[in-house]
Design an enzyme around this catalytic site. Structure first.
Site, short mmCIF file in Angstrom:
data_model
loop_
_atom_site.label_atom_id
_atom_site.label_comp_id
_atom_site.label_asym_id
_atom_site.label_seq_id
_atom_site.Cartn_x
_atom_site.Cartn_y
_atom_site.Cartn_z
N HIS A 1 -47.33 78.14 19.53
CA HIS A 1 -46.74 79.03 18.54
C HIS A 1 -47.74 79.03 17.38
O HIS A 1 -48.41 78.02 17.14
CB HIS A 1 -45.42 78.47 18.00
CG HIS A 1 -44.35 78.28 19.01
ND1 HIS A 1 -44.27 77.17 19.83
CD2 HIS A 1 -43.30 79.07 19.35
CE1 HIS A 1 -43.19 77.29 20.60
NE2 HIS A 1 -42.60 78.41 20.34
N ASP B 1 -47.52 75.93 15.42
CA ASP B 1 -47.90 74.66 16.07
C ASP B 1 -49.36 74.38 15.72
O ASP B 1 -49.78 73.23 15.59
CB ASP B 1 -47.81 74.77 17.60
CG ASP B 1 -46.42 75.05 18.11
OD1 ASP B 1 -45.44 74.65 17.43
OD2 ASP B 1 -46.29 75.69 19.16
N MET C 1 -51.60 81.37 26.95
CA MET C 1 -50.45 82.02 26.34
C MET C 1 -50.34 81.61 24.89
O MET C 1 -50.63 80.48 24.50
CB MET C 1 -49.18 81.62 27.11
CG MET C 1 -47.88 82.22 26.61
SD MET C 1 -47.05 81.21 25.35
CE MET C 1 -46.15 80.08 26.40
N GLU D 1 -38.67 85.95 26.94
CA GLU D 1 -38.01 84.75 27.44
C GLU D 1 -36.55 84.72 27.03
O GLU D 1 -36.24 84.61 25.85
CB GLU D 1 -38.71 83.50 26.94
CG GLU D 1 -38.04 82.22 27.41
CD GLU D 1 -38.78 80.98 27.02
OE1 GLU D 1 -39.97 81.08 26.66
OE2 GLU D 1 -38.18 79.89 27.07
N LYS E 1 -32.59 83.26 26.79
CA LYS E 1 -31.83 82.00 26.70
C LYS E 1 -30.42 82.40 26.26
O LYS E 1 -30.27 83.27 25.40
CB LYS E 1 -32.47 81.05 25.68
CG LYS E 1 -31.81 79.67 25.61
CD LYS E 1 -32.55 78.75 24.63
CE LYS E 1 -31.90 77.38 24.56
NZ LYS E 1 -32.58 76.50 23.56
N GLU F 1 -37.09 80.62 32.10
CA GLU F 1 -37.14 79.16 31.98
C GLU F 1 -36.00 78.55 32.78
O GLU F 1 -34.84 78.98 32.65
CB GLU F 1 -37.06 78.71 30.53
CG GLU F 1 -37.08 77.18 30.40
CD GLU F 1 -37.12 76.66 28.99
OE1 GLU F 1 -37.97 77.12 28.21
OE2 GLU F 1 -36.28 75.81 28.66
N HIS G 1 -32.89 77.46 30.83
CA HIS G 1 -32.10 78.51 30.19
C HIS G 1 -31.14 79.21 31.16
O HIS G 1 -29.97 79.45 30.82
CB HIS G 1 -33.01 79.53 29.52
CG HIS G 1 -33.86 78.92 28.45
ND1 HIS G 1 -34.82 79.62 27.75
CD2 HIS G 1 -33.91 77.65 27.98
CE1 HIS G 1 -35.41 78.81 26.89
NE2 HIS G 1 -34.87 77.60 27.01
N ASP H 1 -41.58 79.27 32.59
CA ASP H 1 -41.40 77.98 31.89
C ASP H 1 -40.67 77.03 32.83
O ASP H 1 -39.48 77.20 33.10
CB ASP H 1 -40.56 78.19 30.62
CG ASP H 1 -41.41 78.62 29.44
OD1 ASP H 1 -40.87 78.76 28.32
OD2 ASP H 1 -42.63 78.81 29.63
N ASP I 1 -34.61 70.55 28.55
CA ASP I 1 -36.08 70.63 28.72
C ASP I 1 -36.63 69.37 29.39
O ASP I 1 -37.65 68.81 28.97
CB ASP I 1 -36.76 70.84 27.36
CG ASP I 1 -36.46 72.22 26.78
OD1 ASP I 1 -36.56 72.37 25.55
OD2 ASP I 1 -36.14 73.14 27.56
N ASP J 1 -42.58 73.90 29.99
CA ASP J 1 -41.98 73.93 28.65
C ASP J 1 -40.93 72.83 28.62
O ASP J 1 -39.73 73.08 28.75
CB ASP J 1 -41.35 75.29 28.36
CG ASP J 1 -40.89 75.37 26.91
OD1 ASP J 1 -40.20 76.34 26.54
OD2 ASP J 1 -41.18 74.43 26.14
C1 DIG Z 1 -38.27 77.64 24.18
O1 DIG Z 1 -37.86 77.57 25.51
C2 DIG Z 1 -39.34 78.70 24.02
C3 DIG Z 1 -40.23 78.39 22.85
O2 DIG Z 1 -40.61 77.06 22.97
C4 DIG Z 1 -41.40 79.27 23.10
O3 DIG Z 1 -41.31 80.38 22.29
C5 DIG Z 1 -41.31 79.68 24.54
C6 DIG Z 1 -42.66 79.59 25.19
O4 DIG Z 1 -42.67 78.81 26.32
N1 DIG Z 1 -40.26 78.82 25.11
MN MN Z 2 -35.79 75.35 26.76
MN MN Z 3 -39.35 78.11 27.07
#
Ligand code: DIG
Ligand code: MN
Ligand code: MN
Length: 386
Positions: free
Chosen positions: A53, A56, A87, A180, A182, A216, A219, A244, A256, A286
């Site tokens: 990010h 980060d 990425m 992404e 969630k 992910e 998620h 992810d 996670d 991730d």
């Molecule tokens: C959380 O699952 C998200 C953030 O950590 C990020 O924006 C994205 C990238 O893997 N996953």
């Molecule tokens: Mn997550």
């Molecule tokens: Mn993620």
């Protein structure tokens, strides 16, 4: 045997290996690492890529001089280790300015600031060669729907992404965008909560061809969904631009966990789907180590993510070569061609013939499938007794 190689395209976000163990009920337990130190760790465990990010890498309140120094050290670590940046993404969720969302905030100044921050973060990602840009809308949601019309939120989100796509094209960055989903956390409900809803939304964008998804594991599991089916839909749509990988107990907060740490069977079928279909985009873990881990255990976490993937990849090859399993699959999917006349595109003749065909419905209902035998063979293969 299970040593990660560049062709595996294993990557970790700065925030994963750099995770200090802070959680909603506890302070950090591990010292913070610099981005360069994290890259050296990623190199040490043998991963291919590092993601970030914007904040980060460059703290939100860093001076230009501090930013230059951080980038220089980060660049040196990349050069020293050969780790690349596949990425990048924007942190549109930590700063209080985004407390009511970023692109979907009711405050037009916040929406404009989110776009401002994102354009600059895209420049930063491009500077380090990122070819995939992820959007996770962590604050794009509500606790009450009294204060925000979900249609307005969708319109604002669409406008922002259309603007971003035009910017990426205008700059010639050659990036693809990956959205992404969630279902919740940190917002009570997050808009566009699953892979399916994100795929539908993508088709409403001006440049849908350059927008895909970054599903992910945790998620979809939080929503009680089958992650393998979600990823299959993304693959079928040609939209699996990134993924992810981690793990998660159903119906819990976003854990996670290390890849394969909780549901090894689901992880196996996921690796089988990806490998059988030649998935060749980044495999991003991730995830983060347990709060109880020290720095050495964090490295074990990272190695474990990659080793489990590679062990499961070997089990997939074993499954695909197992004569008994393959014989069962041939029996299960047998097709004598009797229905060929009714397959494929519609025609009036075909419809008429199909309507006139006589089926033995009772007989159809009597045919069982040996899924118990097949699943037990799969379990035994995973348990290492085949
Ligand atoms: C959380 O699952 C998200 C953030 O950590 C990020 O924006 C994205 C990238 O893997 N996953
Ligand atoms: Mn997550
Ligand atoms: Mn993620």
């Amino acid at each position: 045997m299970y040593t990660p190689k560049p062709e595996h395209k294993f990557s970790f976000g700065l925030w994963t290996i750099g995770n200090t163990g802070r959680d909603p009920f506890g302070e950090p337990v591990r010292n913070a690492l610099t981005p360069a130190e994290i890259v050296y760790t990623i190199g040490e465990v043998g991963a291919w890529g590092v993601n970030f990010h914007d904040n980060d890498l460059i703290p939100i309140d860093a001076t230009a001089a501090q930013a230059a120094q951080i980038k220089s050290a980060f660049r040196k670590a990349l050069d020293d280790t050969g780790v690349i940046v596949p990425m990048a993404t924007t942190n549109l969720f930590t700063d209080p300015a985004f407390r009511d969302g970023a692109f979907t905030s009711n405050d037009p100044q916040v929406r404009a600031y989110a776009l401002h921050k994102t354009l600059r973060a895209i420049d930063l990602g491009a500077e380090f060669g990122a070819k995939t840009y992820v959007f996770w809308g962590g604050r794009e949601g509500t606790e009450t729907d009294a204060g925000k019309n979900p249609l307005d939120a969708g319109k604002w989100f669409r406008e922002a992404l259309n603007f971003v796509c035009e910017y990426v094209i205008d700059q010639g960055y050659g990036m693809r965008i990956a959205l992404e989903p969630k279902p919740n956390e940190p917002r009570g409900d997050i808009y566009l909560p699953t892979v399916g809803s994100m795929l539908a939304f993508i088709e409403t964008l001006d440049h849908s061809e350059m927008v895909g998804v970054n599903p992910e594991v945790a998620h979809e599991h939080m929503a009680g969904l089958n992650f393998v089916h979600a990823v299959a839909q993304a693959l079928d749509a040609g939209k699996l631009f990134h993924i992810d990988l981690n793990d998660q107990s159903f119906g819990r907060y976003d854990q996670d966990f290390r890849f394969g740490a909780h549901n090894i069977k689901s992880a196996f079928f996921l690796v089988k789907l990806l490998e059988d279909n030649g998935y060749d985009n980044p495999r991003h873990f991730d995830a983060h180590a347990y709060r109880t881990s020290d720095r050495e255990d964090v490295k074990a976490f990272a190695r474990g993510c990659m080793r489990t993937y590679l062990i499961l990849k070997e089990r997939v090859a074993q499954f695909n070569a197992d004569a008994e399993i393959q014989a069962l699959l041939a029996e299960i999917t047998a097709d004598d061609g009797a229905m060929d006349a009714y397959k494929g595109a519609y025609s009036a003749e075909k419809a008429a013939a199909l309507k006139a065909h006589t089926f033995d419905r009772i007989a159809l209902g009597q045919r069982g499938q040996p899924y118990e035998r097949l699943d037990q063979l799969t379990i035994e293969l995973l348990l290492g007794v085949r």
